[in-house]
Motif scaffolding. Sequence first.
Motif: not given
Length: 338
Positions: A76-103
């Motif tokens: 997000l800091l890189e985006l903001a430095a490029a004049n970006t005011i909004y981002s939607e971030i795609i996340v996958s709780p499956d990745h959290g589960d797969r690494i044992g961190l949990g969603a």
Amino acid sequence: MTRHLLKAEIHCHIEGATPPALAATQARKYGVDASKVLRDGAYVWSDFSEFLVCYDAVAALFKTADDYALLTETYLLELAAANTIYSEIIVSPDHGDRIGLGADAYLAGICDGIHAAREKTGIEARIIVTGERHFGPDRVISAAEYAARAKNPLVTGFNMAGEERMGRVADYARAFDIARDAGLGLTIHAGEVCGAFSVADALDLVKPSRIGHGVRAIEDPALVERLAELGTVLEVCPGSNIALKVFPDFDSHPLKRLKAAGVRVCINSDDPPFFHTSLAREYEIASGVMGISDGEIDEMTRTAIEAAFVDEATRAKLIARFDAQSGSEAGDEAAIRA
Ligand SMILES: Nc1ncnc2[nH]cnc12
Ligand SMILES: [Zn+2]
């Protein structure tokens, strides 16, 4: 030059935003040999299937909530430095589960990163939970159930990414019903690896307000007309499409043709370092390579904000910020011409 333009994106996968240098640091931190997927500061893959394997290997280098906070803030800091005011971030709780961190911890880390970046720069962001199609319908339904019960104010949408050639949209429709009933915005990857039929399936069975990519709709003129009539927004990611060989080059990319046909489109980075790009570069390509005018690029940015999965007060603030800047620049240009 598009440096001065305000920017917004509504399609970027969080693990896909990992700068190779950060992946290398994470690999050292956890003593992981990442040489199969990361060589000479670049990710190693050669087709869509290999890209997904590489993506999952990079995702596995993030193991704690703090790792995810760092990744999210860095992006997000890189985006903001490029004049970006909004981002939607795609996340996958499956990745959290797969690494044992949990969603929950996975999501909490991403939220921390969003808060930290917002505090430093004012950039606004929201989270879209995604199911990974290649993990099968049950996992995608679980992801939707997770998003529905998260009741997290930053989680505002549901998506399905992953291997588009696995199954048909109908197999996954129930996940979208769950997300819709929970009041989440709906978007779905379609018309990227598969042809126009996958976009038609998505419209028929999911009825999303947006489609991730959707660019292969161009193969069916009646479908293009349908998209324009419905006002469905295509989250177009030109650099990704060229890197993944969906189209041979930017000249044959259909972004301009879709826009000219009245389809609502916007510009996004998808998995920027995997495709040797960034949102800033995507804007530069739209301008310098595709020959799209600043005014038309502004229209696409405005479309992204109009289609964003945010509450109406936040949308009004973003639109006001965007209009104030693009309006004042139009004014400056008029003054220069006078
Ligand atoms: N471009 C893409 N298509 C499908 N799934 C993805 N996951 C991450 N990037 C993706
Ligand atoms: Zn994507």
